[in-house]
Structures are given as structure tokens and as C-alpha cells.
Design a protein around this motif. Structure first.
Motif, mmCIF file in Angstrom:
data_model
loop_
_atom_site.group_PDB
_atom_site.id
_atom_site.type_symbol
_atom_site.label_atom_id
_atom_site.label_comp_id
_atom_site.label_asym_id
_atom_site.label_seq_id
_atom_site.Cartn_x
_atom_site.Cartn_y
_atom_site.Cartn_z
ATOM 1 N N TYR A 4 -5.763 -4.924 2.525
ATOM 2 C CA TYR A 4 -5.132 -5.885 2.290
ATOM 3 C C TYR A 4 -6.255 -7.123 1.637
ATOM 4 C CZ TYR A 4 -0.609 -4.215 4.049
ATOM 5 O OH TYR A 4 0.557 -3.646 4.089
ATOM 6 N N LEU A 5 -5.885 -7.416 0.909
ATOM 7 C CA LEU A 5 -7.127 -8.629 0.196
ATOM 8 C C LEU A 5 -6.270 -10.010 0.434
ATOM 9 C CD1 LEU A 5 -8.338 -6.826 -2.907
ATOM 10 C CD2 LEU A 5 -9.575 -6.837 -1.020
ATOM 11 N N GLN A 69 -1.603 1.184 -2.203
ATOM 12 C CA GLN A 69 -2.801 1.501 -1.248
ATOM 13 C C GLN A 69 -3.395 0.310 -1.167
ATOM 14 O OE1 GLN A 69 -3.711 4.495 -3.015
ATOM 15 N NE2 GLN A 69 -3.389 6.359 -1.299
ATOM 16 N N ILE A 70 -3.472 -1.034 -2.169
ATOM 17 C CA ILE A 70 -4.683 -1.406 -2.179
ATOM 18 C C ILE A 70 -3.801 -2.711 -2.686
ATOM 19 C CG2 ILE A 70 -6.410 -2.998 -3.700
ATOM 20 C CD1 ILE A 70 -7.322 1.315 -3.293
ATOM 21 N N ILE A 71 -3.544 -4.138 -1.894
ATOM 22 C CA ILE A 71 -2.391 -5.388 -2.207
ATOM 23 C C ILE A 71 -3.589 -6.569 -2.127
ATOM 24 C CG2 ILE A 71 -0.613 -6.204 -1.584
ATOM 25 C CD1 ILE A 71 -0.946 -2.845 0.361
ATOM 26 N N GLY A 91 -2.376 -2.472 8.077
ATOM 27 C CA GLY A 91 -3.668 -2.049 7.543
ATOM 28 C C GLY A 91 -4.821 -2.518 7.705
ATOM 29 N N VAL A 92 -5.758 -2.853 6.919
ATOM 30 C CA VAL A 92 -7.182 -3.034 6.795
ATOM 31 C C VAL A 92 -7.153 -4.443 6.168
ATOM 32 C CG1 VAL A 92 -9.770 -2.914 6.720
ATOM 33 C CG2 VAL A 92 -8.810 -0.805 7.283
ATOM 34 N N ILE A 93 -7.916 -5.329 6.619
ATOM 35 C CA ILE A 93 -7.491 -6.784 5.649
ATOM 36 C C ILE A 93 -9.087 -7.347 6.209
ATOM 37 C CG2 ILE A 93 -6.629 -8.906 6.344
ATOM 38 C CD1 ILE A 93 -4.468 -7.378 6.668
#
Ligand SMILES: Nc1ncnc2c1ncn2[C@@H]1O[C@H](COP(=O)(O)OP(=O)(O)OP(=O)(O)O)[C@@H](O)[C@H]1O
Ligand SMILES: O=C(O)C1=C[C@@H](O)[C@@H](O)[C@H](O)C1
Ligand SMILES: [Mg+2]
Length: 161
Positions: A4-5, A69-71, A91-93
Motif C-alpha cells: 500500500y502506498l 497486489q499494489i495499491i 500488507g506492507v505500508i
């Protein structure tokens, strides 16, 4: 693993997210685009016609149902306190960070971002408030200051190991 971006308007979440998904060969979703598609109207119209509170509820619902997968999230994704915890559990932030003035120069005058229409001093204090929340929520803080999006992508990939 989902990525997550997060970050303020103009940080490049949409730009970097798209590039990152190509490098990792993963699926990508831009949450703002998903909201517009699902609701059949522009974010600026949702703000105008339904108000910010309705927009924030839609945004939180869309976040929870995306299976990409990528947000790339929206700048106000941490509007509700509970969203930070939800994100960290899913997820990874990555916090895309740059000084306020640099971000302001990217977004000023942009009519597609209703929040960016606020006066300079209000945006500056919104940034100060959100910056702390982004930092507390993120697993990694990556610079987007004076850097090409491609360099940021390399940095993210090296941190993910
Ligand atoms: N590294 C960069 N250097 C300079 N300009 C950039 C960079 N990354 C993005 N931009 C520009 O800044 C603007 C905002 O980028 P983008 O839409 O990706 O931001 P965002 O974080 O997704 O914003 P929002 O929260 O409003 O969705 C665009 O005009 C984009 O071309
Ligand atoms: O920072 C914000 O509050 C916003 C940022 C955009 O990504 C959009 O989600 C919307 O314009 C609100
Ligand atoms: Mg965006």
C-alpha cells in the motif's frame, strides 16, 4: 504480499504505484480511480453532491475490497483511525514523503483534487497533521523529493528485500 502506498496529494502514489507494479509484475489498482469507476462519477462530484463524509466511507469500503497486489491509496486514506490498523494487518505500508512546498507546487491549482483547493495555510497544516499519521502507520518511509519516480521504485524494491 500486498503493498500500500500512502502519502499526501502530489507525492506520486499513482505514478509510482503503476511503475512499481510493472517492475514487480503485479496487479495494480489506483483507489481513486476505482472509486470513480464504481460510483460512476468524479471524486470532485462526490465531494460536491454527497459531501466528504460520504466520500470517506466509500473510500474505506473500496480499500477493503480491492484484491490488487499494489495499491495507490488516496491522500486522505487515514481519515478514520481504524484504517491504519487495518492497513498494517493487510500488507506492507510505504509512505512516499517529500517536503510540503514541493508537494504544493505539484498540486496547486489542480481542480480534480477537491482537497487541494483549500488555501495554502490550511493545506500546510493538513500536511503537518497527516505527516505524523503517515509516519506512524508506515513500515517504510521513502523519499520522493527531487527524484524521478523510477528512482523511488528502485528504493522501494531494495527495502522490500
Ligand atoms: N517524482 C516526481 N517528481 C516530479 N513530479 C512528480 C513526481 N511524481 C509525481 N509527480 C507529478 O505530481 C503530480 C501528482 O502525482 P500523482 O497523481 O502520482 O500523486 P498522488 O500521490 O497519486 O496524488 P493524490 O493523492 O492526489 O492521488 C502529477 O502531475 C505527477 O506527474
Ligand atoms: O488528500 C485527500 O484528502 C484526497 C486525495 C485524493 O487522492 C483523493 O482521494 C481525494 O481528492 C481526497
Ligand atoms: Mg493518486
Amino acid at each position: 504480499m500486498k503493498i500500500y502506498l500512502i502519502g499526501f496529494m502530489g507525492a506520486g502514489k499513482s505514478t509510482v504505484g503503476k511503475l512499481l507494479s510493472k517492475s514487480l509484475n503485479g496487479t495494480f489498482i489506483d483507489l481513486d480511480q476505482l472509486i470513480e469507476q464504481e460510483n460512476g462519477k468524479k471524486i470532485s462530484d462526490i465531494f460536491k453532491e454527497d459531501g466528504e463524509t460520504v466520500f470517506r466511507k466509500i473510500e474505506a469500503e473500496c480499500l477493503k475490497k480491492t484484491d490488487a497486489q499494489i495499491i495507490a491509496t488516496g491522500g486522505g486514506i487515514l481519515y478514520f483511525d481504524e484504517t491504519a490498523e487495518w492497513l498494517r494487518g493487510n500488507g506492507v505500508i510505504i509512505y512516499l514523503h517529500a517536503p510540503f512546498e514541493e508537494l504544493y507546487s505539484r498540486i496547486k491549482g489542480d481542480r480534480s483534487r477537491p482537497v487541494a483547493a483549500k488555501p495554502y495555510k490550511d493545506l500546510k497544516s493538513l500536511f503537518a497533521k497527516r505527516d505524523g499519521v503517515y509516519k506512524r502507520t508506515a513500515h517504510h518511509q521513502v523519499s520522493v523529493s527531487n527524484r524521478l519516480p523510477e528512482e523511488t521504485v528502485k528504493d522501494i524494491i531494495s527495502r522490500l528485500g
